[in-house]
Design a protein around this motif. Sequence first.
Motif, PDB file in Angstrom:
ATOM      1  N   LEU A 147       0.808  -1.220   0.000  1.00  0.00           N
ATOM      2  CA  LEU A 147       0.000   0.000   0.000  1.00  0.00           C
ATOM      3  C   LEU A 147       0.843   1.274   0.000  1.00  0.00           C
ATOM      4  CD1 LEU A 147      -3.104  -0.843   2.230  1.00  0.00           C
ATOM      5  CD2 LEU A 147      -3.050  -0.371  -0.222  1.00  0.00           C
ATOM      6  N   PRO A 148       1.919   1.348   0.801  1.00  0.00           N
ATOM      7  CA  PRO A 148       2.766   2.545   0.708  1.00  0.00           C
ATOM      8  C   PRO A 148       3.357   2.753  -0.688  1.00  0.00           C
ATOM      9  CG  PRO A 148       3.204   1.399   2.751  1.00  0.00           C
ATOM     10  CD  PRO A 148       2.304   0.502   1.946  1.00  0.00           C
ATOM     11  N   LEU A 149       3.793   1.668  -1.333  1.00  0.00           N
ATOM     12  CA  LEU A 149       4.355   1.802  -2.678  1.00  0.00           C
ATOM     13  C   LEU A 149       3.279   2.136  -3.712  1.00  0.00           C
ATOM     14  CD1 LEU A 149       6.979  -1.097  -2.755  1.00  0.00           C
ATOM     15  CD2 LEU A 149       7.406   1.366  -2.575  1.00  0.00           C
ATOM     16  N   ALA A 150       2.034   1.770  -3.414  1.00  0.00           N
ATOM     17  CA  ALA A 150       0.922   2.065  -4.326  1.00  0.00           C
ATOM     18  C   ALA A 150       0.371   3.469  -4.125  1.00  0.00           C
ATOM     19  CB  ALA A 150      -0.202   1.040  -4.122  1.00  0.00           C
ATOM     20  N   LEU A 151       0.897   4.185  -3.133  1.00  0.00           N
ATOM     21  CA  LEU A 151       0.343   5.484  -2.758  1.00  0.00           C
ATOM     22  C   LEU A 151       0.231   6.482  -3.914  1.00  0.00           C
ATOM     23  CD1 LEU A 151      -0.797   6.779  -0.230  1.00  0.00           C
ATOM     24  CD2 LEU A 151       1.480   7.705   0.260  1.00  0.00           C
ATOM     25  N   PRO A 152       1.229   6.613  -4.803  1.00  0.00           N
ATOM     26  CA  PRO A 152       1.073   7.564  -5.904  1.00  0.00           C
ATOM     27  C   PRO A 152      -0.142   7.287  -6.786  1.00  0.00           C
ATOM     28  CG  PRO A 152       3.360   6.920  -5.693  1.00  0.00           C
ATOM     29  CD  PRO A 152       2.581   6.018  -4.772  1.00  0.00           C
ATOM     30  N   VAL A 153      -0.410   6.008  -7.052  1.00  0.00           N
ATOM     31  CA  VAL A 153      -1.576   5.652  -7.866  1.00  0.00           C
ATOM     32  C   VAL A 153      -2.866   5.903  -7.087  1.00  0.00           C
ATOM     33  CG1 VAL A 153      -2.708   3.806  -9.169  1.00  0.00           C
ATOM     34  CG2 VAL A 153      -0.211   3.924  -9.093  1.00  0.00           C
ATOM     35  N   VAL A 154      -2.837   5.626  -5.788  1.00  0.00           N
ATOM     36  CA  VAL A 154      -4.009   5.858  -4.947  1.00  0.00           C
ATOM     37  C   VAL A 154      -4.318   7.350  -4.878  1.00  0.00           C
ATOM     38  CG1 VAL A 154      -4.978   5.634  -2.630  1.00  0.00           C
ATOM     39  CG2 VAL A 154      -3.582   3.787  -3.579  1.00  0.00           C
ATOM     40  N   ALA A 224       5.076  10.333  -0.694  1.00  0.00           N
ATOM     41  CA  ALA A 224       5.767   9.347  -1.537  1.00  0.00           C
ATOM     42  C   ALA A 224       6.897  10.025  -2.311  1.00  0.00           C
ATOM     43  CB  ALA A 224       4.774   8.692  -2.498  1.00  0.00           C
ATOM     44  N   PRO A 225       7.946  10.484  -1.621  1.00  0.00           N
ATOM     45  CA  PRO A 225       9.042  11.196  -2.296  1.00  0.00           C
ATOM     46  C   PRO A 225       9.783  10.340  -3.312  1.00  0.00           C
ATOM     47  CG  PRO A 225       9.628  10.658  -0.022  1.00  0.00           C
ATOM     48  CD  PRO A 225       8.171  10.350  -0.179  1.00  0.00           C
ATOM     49  N   TRP A 226       9.731   9.010  -3.118  1.00  0.00           N
ATOM     50  CA  TRP A 226      10.433   8.130  -4.062  1.00  0.00           C
ATOM     51  C   TRP A 226       9.835   8.201  -5.465  1.00  0.00           C
ATOM     52  CZ3 TRP A 226       7.523   6.454   0.079  1.00  0.00           C
ATOM     53  CH2 TRP A 226       6.287   5.875  -0.225  1.00  0.00           C
ATOM     54  N   SER A 227       8.537   8.480  -5.550  1.00  0.00           N
ATOM     55  CA  SER A 227       7.897   8.577  -6.858  1.00  0.00           C
ATOM     56  C   SER A 227       8.394   9.800  -7.600  1.00  0.00           C
ATOM     57  CB  SER A 227       6.369   8.639  -6.718  1.00  0.00           C
ATOM     58  OG  SER A 227       5.981   9.806  -6.025  1.00  0.00           O
ATOM     59  N   ARG A 228       8.705  10.881  -6.869  1.00  0.00           N
ATOM     60  CA  ARG A 228       9.221  12.098  -7.477  1.00  0.00           C
ATOM     61  C   ARG A 228      10.613  11.854  -8.023  1.00  0.00           C
ATOM     62  NH1 ARG A 228       8.447  15.012  -3.437  1.00  0.00           N
ATOM     63  NH2 ARG A 228      10.517  15.222  -2.529  1.00  0.00           N
ATOM     64  N   LYS A 229      11.416  11.108  -7.263  1.00  0.00           N
ATOM     65  CA  LYS A 229      12.782  10.825  -7.714  1.00  0.00           C
ATOM     66  C   LYS A 229      12.764   9.908  -8.939  1.00  0.00           C
ATOM     67  CE  LYS A 229      14.715  11.276  -3.049  1.00  0.00           C
ATOM     68  NZ  LYS A 229      15.382  10.572  -1.930  1.00  0.00           N
TER      69      LYS A 229
END
Length: 233
Positions: A147-154, A224-229
Amino acid sequence: MRASSVFPVPAQGGRPLFEWRWVDRNLDEIFERLGEHVTLTAAALAIGLVVSIGVSVVSLRRRWFYALALGTAGSLYVIPSLGAFAVLVPFTGLTSFTTAVIPLATYTLLILIRNIVTGVEQVPKEVREAAIGMGFTRARLLWQVELPLALPVVIAGLRVAAVTTIGLVTVTSMLGKGGLGYFIRNGIQTATPNPTSIIVGVVLSVVLAVVVDLLLWLGGRALAPWSRKAASR
């Protein structure tokens, strides 16, 4: 420059296109209706998100349930909003907060369920395998990894649901719970249509949608800062 050249006044006793004096006289009510609009939107999104997470968790474990959930949510989504309100009125009352919120929340389900399940399914296989190798249970894997890794899509789904809900809240003015839709309805239904009231309702609804969308976007980037990177690579 004459005021009439900026805000033309219709002939034969019509009202000006925009009256700042009307805004000044009704400023307290404008803030009250704006607060009502925000409250209805927030309540609908919160209920929709909680229900969607629960349905999505079951759907990820029972694939047949996912098809059933999407079919049901899709059926609810295509019901006209006024029809949904009318069905609830005999049970919850015409001006009830519940009558307004339940249909609004159901319209978020299709978007949110689909995005939550899609986001979890997009988690890389090697990440799951690494977590399982570290001894993560199925529940811990879902809540702490997937769920944390899916946060950008959510968040993307939540943004769409939020903007849609803000637009639908105006329809609840028919129940006396319309937030900014109150001004649109009153501006049309008066003996002499009031363009200022209509413009205030429409413009503030659009501004609210833009602000909420921006806040959710910023919130998603912060959570979700990793999605920005990843996007900058």
